[in-house]
Design an enzyme around this catalytic site. Structure first.
Site, mmCIF file in Angstrom:
data_model
loop_
_atom_site.group_PDB
_atom_site.id
_atom_site.type_symbol
_atom_site.label_atom_id
_atom_site.label_comp_id
_atom_site.label_asym_id
_atom_site.label_seq_id
_atom_site.Cartn_x
_atom_site.Cartn_y
_atom_site.Cartn_z
ATOM 1 N N HIS A 63 -50.043 -26.283 -68.716
ATOM 2 C CA HIS A 63 -50.898 -26.069 -67.533
ATOM 3 C C HIS A 63 -52.385 -26.075 -67.872
ATOM 4 O O HIS A 63 -53.199 -25.573 -67.092
ATOM 5 C CB HIS A 63 -50.520 -24.748 -66.845
ATOM 6 N N CYS A 67 -64.335 -33.437 -68.108
ATOM 7 C CA CYS A 67 -65.298 -34.259 -67.377
ATOM 8 C C CYS A 67 -64.616 -34.838 -66.139
ATOM 9 O O CYS A 67 -63.552 -35.457 -66.244
ATOM 10 C CB CYS A 67 -65.802 -35.375 -68.284
ATOM 11 N N CYS A 123 -71.054 -32.699 -68.810
ATOM 12 C CA CYS A 123 -70.330 -33.157 -70.005
ATOM 13 C C CYS A 123 -71.267 -33.698 -71.074
ATOM 14 O O CYS A 123 -72.440 -33.961 -70.832
ATOM 15 C CB CYS A 123 -69.339 -34.243 -69.606
#
Ligand code: APR
Length: 231
Positions: free
Chosen positions: A101, A109, A131
């Site tokens: 998960h 990003c 990012c």
């Protein structure tokens, strides 16, 4: 093969989702754990996960995490799969952890889909972050699998479930699929199925062996017994 859920981190002080004081008592899943929630109110979602990321600096692995690290060390083959997004298995000494998960310590990003480790103090405020991978830095999102998104590494996980001889679940309510189904697949393939959980979960009927109680209290002795059995 071992599958862990929120219950294994409960004694470290990380709240579970579906117990009485669970996270989903206070937050609507649709608001903070779906792609729609992120689109509708990214600041709310970002704040929710940034608080959980900051909490990682305040919690420590507990004896159940350490016991699983010893189990891995003592067995020839073991795969640890977790539904948890914390890093307590790694900090407890486990070497090979599959986070189906996603993870809190990384951010993803939105444009390239690449994940980066971002846990410096400056990464933990409620400001959005960008990012390091795109020429023009793009917004990062939590590196979490939300409801409605595909869990990660499922091919590798299904292959391991097919091949395992023992399937152990620790601290999971068995409400969330496909994780909750893995025990049924393992059992159908002939694996011995074992559960360690505070209370009887939804899918209790699928287990050959059930140990009800706190993982941190039960796991050290169970692991010792399993390792001596496997000698
Ligand atoms: N030791 C063992 N089990 C415990 C402990 C403990 N100390 N404390 C709680 N539990 C048990 C609870 O009885 C419950 O059955 O752990 C289980 C936790 O269940 P959930 O809160 O539903 O967590 P989990 O099964 O991991 O949830 C699955 O749901 O919201 C999503 O993506 C999220 O990965 C999560 C998924």
């Amino acid at each position: 093969m071992v599958l862990t859920g929120a219950g294994i981190s409960a004694e470290s002080g990380i709240r579970t989702f579906r117990d009485n004081d669970g996270l989903w008592e206070e937050h609507r899943i649709e608001d903070v754990a779906t792609p729609q929630g992120w689109r509708a109110n990214p600041a709310l979602v970002w704040g929710f996960y940034q608080a959980r990321r900051r909490q990682l600096n305040e919690v420590e692995p507990n004896p159940a995490h350490a016991a699983l690290a010893s189990l891995e060390e003592g067995l020839e083959h073991m795969l640890l799969i977790t539904q948890n997004v914390d890093d307590l298995h790694e900090r407890g000494g486990s070497k090979d952890v599959v986070h189906m998960h996603g993870q809190l310590v990384t951010l993803r990003c939105e444009t390239s889909g690449r994940s980066e480790h971002r846990m410096d103090a400056a990464d933990l405020t409620d400001e959005f972050l960008t990012c390091n991978c795109c020429a023009e830095p793009q917004r990062l999102r939590p590196d979490i699998v939300w409801f409605g998104e595909q869990p990660m590494f499922m091919q590798e996980i299904y292959a391991a479930v097919d091949a395992c001889d023992v399937f152990i679940v620790i601290g999971s309510s068995g409400h969330v699929y496909p994780a909750a189904d893995l025990v049924h697949i393992a059992r159908a393939k002939g694996a011995r199925t074992v559960l360690v959980n505070a209370e009887a979960p939804m899918n209790i009927g699928a287990f050959d062996e059930v140990h009800l109680g706190k993982a941190g209290e039960l796991m050290p002795a169970l692991v010792e017994a399993w390792l001596s059995e496997s000698d």
